[in-house]
Design an enzyme around this catalytic site. Structure first.
Site, short mmCIF file in Angstrom:
data_model
loop_
_atom_site.label_atom_id
_atom_site.label_comp_id
_atom_site.label_asym_id
_atom_site.label_seq_id
_atom_site.Cartn_x
_atom_site.Cartn_y
_atom_site.Cartn_z
N ASP A 183 0.79 -1.12 0.10
CA ASP A 183 0.03 0.12 -0.03
C ASP A 183 0.95 1.25 -0.04
O ASP A 183 0.55 2.04 0.61
CB ASP A 183 -0.78 -0.02 1.33
CG ASP A 183 -2.26 1.06 0.97
OD1 ASP A 183 -2.49 1.64 0.16
OD2 ASP A 183 -2.55 1.37 2.04
N LYS A 212 2.37 3.43 -5.80
CA LYS A 212 1.79 2.35 -6.75
C LYS A 212 2.89 1.85 -7.81
O LYS A 212 2.63 0.72 -8.23
CB LYS A 212 0.44 3.04 -7.44
CG LYS A 212 -0.47 3.46 -6.50
CD LYS A 212 -0.65 2.60 -5.21
CE LYS A 212 -1.32 3.27 -4.03
NZ LYS A 212 -1.20 2.40 -2.71
N ASP A 256 -3.48 -3.31 -2.31
CA ASP A 256 -4.40 -2.20 -2.25
C ASP A 256 -4.52 -1.24 -3.40
O ASP A 256 -3.31 -1.13 -3.93
CB ASP A 256 -4.29 -1.38 -0.89
CG ASP A 256 -5.67 -0.44 -0.81
OD1 ASP A 256 -6.69 -0.83 -1.22
OD2 ASP A 256 -5.61 0.53 0.04
N ASN A 257 -5.63 -0.55 -3.49
CA ASN A 257 -5.55 0.38 -4.77
C ASN A 257 -5.39 -0.09 -5.98
O ASN A 257 -4.79 0.59 -7.00
CB ASN A 257 -4.63 1.71 -4.30
CG ASN A 257 -5.07 2.14 -3.08
OD1 ASN A 257 -4.15 2.04 -2.03
ND2 ASN A 257 -6.09 2.87 -2.70
N GLU A 276 -11.08 4.16 -0.45
CA GLU A 276 -11.41 4.69 1.08
C GLU A 276 -12.33 5.86 1.27
O GLU A 276 -12.15 6.85 0.43
CB GLU A 276 -10.11 4.85 1.79
CG GLU A 276 -8.98 5.38 1.16
CD GLU A 276 -8.12 5.06 0.39
OE1 GLU A 276 -8.49 3.88 0.00
OE2 GLU A 276 -6.89 5.49 0.25
N1 SAM Z 1 -1.15 1.35 4.86
C1 SAM Z 1 -1.57 2.65 5.17
C2 SAM Z 1 -3.12 2.61 5.73
O1 SAM Z 1 -3.84 1.97 5.13
O2 SAM Z 1 -3.33 2.96 7.01
C3 SAM Z 1 -1.62 3.80 4.24
C4 SAM Z 1 -0.34 4.04 3.34
S1 SAM Z 1 -0.32 5.29 2.07
C5 SAM Z 1 -1.45 4.98 1.18
C6 SAM Z 1 1.26 5.10 1.48
C7 SAM Z 1 2.53 5.38 2.47
O3 SAM Z 1 3.60 4.84 1.71
C8 SAM Z 1 2.79 7.07 2.61
O4 SAM Z 1 2.80 7.21 3.89
C9 SAM Z 1 4.16 7.11 1.86
O5 SAM Z 1 4.79 8.01 2.69
C10 SAM Z 1 4.69 5.63 1.92
N2 SAM Z 1 5.70 5.45 1.02
C11 SAM Z 1 5.65 5.52 -0.35
N3 SAM Z 1 6.64 4.85 -1.12
C12 SAM Z 1 7.38 4.15 -0.17
C13 SAM Z 1 8.73 3.60 -0.35
N4 SAM Z 1 9.02 3.14 -1.48
N5 SAM Z 1 9.17 3.11 1.05
C14 SAM Z 1 8.64 3.52 2.09
N6 SAM Z 1 7.53 4.13 2.23
C15 SAM Z 1 6.84 4.55 1.15
MG MG Z 2 -4.28 2.39 -0.10
#
Ligand code: SAM
Ligand code: MG
Length: 214
Positions: free
Chosen positions: A141, A144, A169-170, A199
């Protein structure tokens, strides 16, 4: 310090949820996101699908890619059997700081290891630095365009046991076309789509559950 959405979400948890009660934390976040500010948690509707997948699998070692405020971390951790561990990766330190407090408020901190950094750097360190043999469950998640490269990394590093479940997800909104094409066509996975909604909206989205066949 400047007010941000994650900090406002944390305040809503501290005001409305009971310490040590993960369900009250989940409800407080869902209420905040439905009535005050939308946020990118997996949310209640897809969250119940996530719950059934985790409950059915009863995973001992789990990985979450993308912690954000810790909503899905709490959802997963509260269902884990005694002694199980969930490693969750987040590269934004401000989000990680909020997530640590949300996870502690829910009382699930003993099951969770929040690691700060980019997934592409951390996945290859899972065996040596974190003592992981293989994962039983991975929740994807994060951003993407990382779903496919990180799945390939998990495979290359030998981190998926036969029967491991990837839950993404997504896959429709915002969408992960390269990942879906790969996981649905690879003979190494048996994959199935769970239709739902983005969501806190009525927009179609869903989760892709893929079993690694080895
Ligand atoms: N899983 C969480 C929930 O459902 O409560 C939501 C996660 S949110 C959609 C995506 C998160 O992934 C963001 O906080 C972003 O900073 C982090 N993120 C994105 N790419 C990443 C990566 N390559 N490594 C670590 N974190 C990452
Ligand atoms: Mg998501």
């Amino acid at each position: 310090t400047r007010s941000t959405r994650p900090k406002r979400l944390l305040r809503a948890v501290q005001k409305n949820a009971t310490r040590g009660d993960p369900l009250s934390v989940i409800s407080a976040i869902d209420h905040f996101c439905r009535h005050s500010e939308w946020a990118m948690n997996v949310g209640d509707e897809k969250g119940s699908i996530l719950d059934s997948v985790v409950s059915e699998l009863n995973p001992n070692t789990s990985l979450e890619l993308g912690t954000y405020c810790g909503y899905s971390t709490v959802r997963i951790a509260r269902l884990l059997p005694p002694g199980a561990r969930l490693i969750t990766l987040e590269f934004n330190p401000d989000y990680a700081a909020v997530a640590r407090q949300v996870i502690s408020w829910a009382g699930v901190q003993d099951k969770v290891e929040l690691v700060e950094g980019p997934s592409g750097d951390l996945i290859p360190q899972m065996k040596e630095r974190f003592g992981v043999e293989t994962f039983d469950f991975v929740f994807l998640d994060h951003w993407k365009d990382r779903y496919l490269p990180d799945t390939n990394l998990l495979e290359e590093c030998g981190l998926l046991r036969k029967g491991a479940v990837l839950l993404a997800d997504n896959v429709i909104c915002p969408g992960t076309p390269e990942y879906l094409a790969y996981i649905r066509n690879s003979p190494r996975y048996e994959s199935r789509y769970f239709q739902s909604h983005l969501e806190y909206t009525k927009v179609e989205d869903g989760l892709e559950k893929s079993v690694f066949l080895g």
